[in-house]
Design an enzyme around this catalytic site. Sequence first.
Site, PDB file in Angstrom:
ATOM      1  N   SER A  36       0.737  -1.502   0.367  1.00 48.20           N
ATOM      2  CA  SER A  36      -0.262  -0.101   0.323  1.00 48.20           C
ATOM      3  C   SER A  36       0.726   0.977   0.050  1.00 48.20           C
ATOM      4  O   SER A  36       0.258   2.446  -0.159  1.00 48.20           O
ATOM      5  CB  SER A  36      -0.832  -0.099   1.008  1.00 48.20           C
ATOM      6  OG  SER A  36      -0.258  -0.257   2.560  1.00 48.20           O
ATOM      7  N   ASN A 123      -1.969  -2.931  13.143  1.00 52.14           N
ATOM      8  CA  ASN A 123      -3.152  -2.816  12.948  1.00 52.14           C
ATOM      9  C   ASN A 123      -4.181  -1.483  13.749  1.00 52.14           C
ATOM     10  O   ASN A 123      -5.017  -0.800  13.655  1.00 52.14           O
ATOM     11  CB  ASN A 123      -4.601  -4.150  14.202  1.00 52.14           C
ATOM     12  CG  ASN A 123      -4.331  -5.143  13.055  1.00 52.14           C
ATOM     13  OD1 ASN A 123      -3.250  -5.262  11.763  1.00 52.14           O
ATOM     14  ND2 ASN A 123      -4.070  -6.880  13.241  1.00 52.14           N
ATOM     15  N   THR A 168     -40.779  25.909  -9.743  1.00 49.91           N
ATOM     16  CA  THR A 168     -40.665  23.952  -9.045  1.00 49.91           C
ATOM     17  C   THR A 168     -40.881  23.270 -10.515  1.00 49.91           C
ATOM     18  O   THR A 168     -41.592  23.752 -11.874  1.00 49.91           O
ATOM     19  CB  THR A 168     -42.355  23.904  -8.404  1.00 49.91           C
ATOM     20  OG1 THR A 168     -43.739  24.878  -9.393  1.00 49.91           O
ATOM     21  CG2 THR A 168     -42.099  24.921  -7.255  1.00 49.91           C
ATOM     22  N   HIS A 169     -40.903  22.152 -10.672  1.00 50.39           N
ATOM     23  CA  HIS A 169     -40.653  21.609 -11.584  1.00 50.39           C
ATOM     24  C   HIS A 169     -40.402  21.866 -12.994  1.00 50.39           C
ATOM     25  O   HIS A 169     -40.261  22.046 -14.382  1.00 50.39           O
ATOM     26  CB  HIS A 169     -41.811  21.068 -12.056  1.00 50.39           C
ATOM     27  CG  HIS A 169     -43.041  21.041 -10.942  1.00 50.39           C
ATOM     28  ND1 HIS A 169     -43.492  19.490 -10.981  1.00 50.39           N
ATOM     29  CD2 HIS A 169     -43.880  21.226 -10.262  1.00 50.39           C
ATOM     30  CE1 HIS A 169     -43.678  19.483  -9.594  1.00 50.39           C
ATOM     31  NE2 HIS A 169     -44.387  20.679  -9.487  1.00 50.39           N
ATOM     32  N   SER A 290     -14.855  25.982 -27.543  1.00 54.01           N
ATOM     33  CA  SER A 290     -15.114  24.709 -27.762  1.00 54.01           C
ATOM     34  C   SER A 290     -13.790  24.968 -29.677  1.00 54.01           C
ATOM     35  O   SER A 290     -13.213  25.334 -29.718  1.00 54.01           O
ATOM     36  CB  SER A 290     -16.324  24.325 -29.190  1.00 54.01           C
ATOM     37  OG  SER A 290     -16.298  23.504 -29.952  1.00 54.01           O
ATOM     38  N   LYS A 296     -18.896  29.299 -28.474  1.00 53.29           N
ATOM     39  CA  LYS A 296     -19.066  28.341 -27.205  1.00 53.29           C
ATOM     40  C   LYS A 296     -18.529  29.419 -25.903  1.00 53.29           C
ATOM     41  O   LYS A 296     -16.781  29.397 -26.542  1.00 53.29           O
ATOM     42  CB  LYS A 296     -18.728  26.965 -28.225  1.00 53.29           C
ATOM     43  CG  LYS A 296     -20.071  25.988 -28.041  1.00 53.29           C
ATOM     44  CD  LYS A 296     -21.431  26.382 -27.893  1.00 53.29           C
ATOM     45  CE  LYS A 296     -21.394  25.340 -26.544  1.00 53.29           C
ATOM     46  NZ  LYS A 296     -21.235  23.907 -27.340  1.00 53.29           N
ATOM     47  N   GLU A 303     -19.219  22.022 -14.963  1.00 50.38           N
ATOM     48  CA  GLU A 303     -19.813  19.997 -15.096  1.00 50.38           C
ATOM     49  C   GLU A 303     -19.225  19.528 -14.774  1.00 50.38           C
ATOM     50  O   GLU A 303     -19.594  18.635 -14.219  1.00 50.38           O
ATOM     51  CB  GLU A 303     -19.643  20.521 -16.602  1.00 50.38           C
ATOM     52  CG  GLU A 303     -20.922  21.026 -17.411  1.00 50.38           C
ATOM     53  CD  GLU A 303     -20.559  21.484 -18.529  1.00 50.38           C
ATOM     54  OE1 GLU A 303     -20.521  20.273 -19.556  1.00 50.38           O
ATOM     55  OE2 GLU A 303     -19.402  22.202 -19.410  1.00 50.38           O
ATOM     56  N   TYR A 330      -9.228  -6.945  12.404  1.00 48.33           N
ATOM     57  CA  TYR A 330      -8.711  -7.044  11.026  1.00 48.33           C
ATOM     58  C   TYR A 330      -8.915  -8.000  10.578  1.00 48.33           C
ATOM     59  O   TYR A 330      -8.563  -8.479  10.179  1.00 48.33           O
ATOM     60  CB  TYR A 330      -7.465  -6.398  11.540  1.00 48.33           C
ATOM     61  CG  TYR A 330      -7.217  -5.570  10.540  1.00 48.33           C
ATOM     62  CD1 TYR A 330      -6.910  -4.315  10.914  1.00 48.33           C
ATOM     63  CD2 TYR A 330      -6.011  -5.956   9.630  1.00 48.33           C
ATOM     64  CE1 TYR A 330      -6.209  -3.387   8.653  1.00 48.33           C
ATOM     65  CE2 TYR A 330      -5.441  -5.923   9.107  1.00 48.33           C
ATOM     66  CZ  TYR A 330      -5.804  -4.502   8.230  1.00 48.33           C
ATOM     67  OH  TYR A 330      -5.121  -4.252   7.479  1.00 48.33           O
TER      68      TYR A 330
HETATM   69  N1  ARG Z   1      -1.048  -1.250   5.873  1.00 48.64           N
HETATM   70  C1  ARG Z   1      -2.011  -2.004   6.773  1.00 48.64           C
HETATM   71  C2  ARG Z   1      -3.632  -1.513   5.508  1.00 48.64           C
HETATM   72  O1  ARG Z   1      -3.571   0.004   5.927  1.00 48.64           O
HETATM   73  C3  ARG Z   1      -1.352  -2.094   7.775  1.00 48.64           C
HETATM   74  C4  ARG Z   1      -2.423  -2.499   8.630  1.00 48.64           C
HETATM   75  C5  ARG Z   1      -1.337  -4.552   8.246  1.00 48.64           C
HETATM   76  N2  ARG Z   1      -2.035  -5.171   9.096  1.00 48.64           N
HETATM   77  C6  ARG Z   1      -1.852  -6.269   8.990  1.00 48.64           C
HETATM   78  N3  ARG Z   1      -2.021  -7.180   9.828  1.00 48.64           N
HETATM   79  N4  ARG Z   1      -1.333  -7.374   8.041  1.00 48.64           N
HETATM   80  O2  ARG Z   1      -4.363  -1.686   6.412  1.00 48.64           O
END
Ligand code: ARG
Length: 470
Positions: A36, A123, A168-169, A290, A296, A303, A330
């Site tokens: 991550s 965790n 309205t509408h 455009s 335009k 948007e 977790y």
């Molecule tokens: N990168 C993990 C997350 O975002 C951190 C916690 C990971 N814990 C584990 N037991 N693998 O959740």
Amino acid sequence: MAISKKKNTPVEKGANTWSGRFDEPVSELVQRYTASIDFDRRLADHDIQGSLAHARMLSDAGIIDANDLAAIESGLGRIRDEIRNGEFVWRLDLEDVHLNIEKRLTTLIGDAGKRLHTARSRNDQVATDVRLYLRASIDDIVRLIRAMQHALLDLAEQHVDTVMPGFTHLQVAQPVVFGHHLMAYFEMLKRDTERLSDCRRRMNKLPLGAAALAGTSYPINREMVAAQLGFDGVCENSLDAVSDRDFAIEFCACAALIMTHLSRLSEELILWMNPLFGFIELADRFCTGSSIMPQKKNPDVPELVRGKTGRVNGHLVALLMLMKAQPLAYNKDNQEDKEPLFDTVDTLTDTLRIYADMLTGVRVKPGAMRQAAMRGYATATDLADYLAKKGLPFREAHEAVAQAVNFADKCGRDLSALTLPELRNFSPLIDNDIFAVLTLEGSINSRNHIGGTAPAQVRAAVSRARKSLS
Ligand code: ARG
């Protein structure tokens, strides 16, 4: 940032096996799939903040000694600088922000770095980091909403007398003043701020101390960590502390509503700047042309706000789906909370920032608004109310006016352009005083109660709103 995006990231031999428990390293694909670090390194500052508080508590409780604490503090300080200066080398094989920082700390200070993870787990660490990150994000967002509210108030104040058709509408309904219309959005944003602060209050509890899921056998002092990190208290169940992502979902729900409000305003800006309405012009810096049609001027920014609302609302659903089948406590699924959350914060922050500026660049065309209010019999209800006040049951008054409108429509005239004898054909109760009632000003001024569109009321609403912001 120095993260290696190369296919064959050089990895120390054995660096990506977890421990002696494993016989082989994960494949490169699995490493990439489970990591991550590409996105969670944005939590680095909060991770360090949490680690410092944890280390101080460990030392205070006699779990690590003062020398270790000093080394950890200086090591983490240095890492913070390295990250801020873009010198920190992020390693994919170290999976996430927590392990990257811990590894660097150990490289810098040796064994003391290895003691930092005593009495905690990633965790409870990640749950803490995300809460700290989101708490700071909420504070930024509330400030940005406030800036946008100021911009709305400035515009509303200039237009407490500017008459436009209320719809309205999407059909002309009754006249309102433009300032009143804008103040409707002020109210929405006020509720949004209340929701965010409510969400912040519930979020502001410390997960650390839950460790992996069951708590820890060390004599920790969670209240001390909570106080250092500015939390109002601690999460009271360790299983809940590490698995709960309600706070992220609540935040995304708040964000989805804010974006929905901004999307509605965007839709109106788009309609109003269409030449068929011609109510406003947006400053050129929010529009594009455009490549083929030279005439335009497209309202790209509103948007896109409308479009990005779909994306933010989708993130809310993504988080709900992420959580709905997870057993306690977790699960790695939770790592998937970050990208939707970060994108929600980024999109919302940019949108609010742009909106405050865009509102200051709105050029209002009161003549066109007034003309539109004159078409469409916007004061028909006022005529019906006039008759009802003279004793005609409202339903009958409604029918008499319907016939009058039908007649006026066939002659191509407004109600106020009919003569008294013509009007009296529909009810003998009508007198000369009707003409004041049928004007746009007569109509708006008559709605003179709190929440109504009378300019006096809108002026009062603006000044109450200003006070509430100060
Ligand atoms: N990168 C993990 C997350 O975002 C951190 C916690 C990971 N814990 C584990 N037991 N693998 O959740």
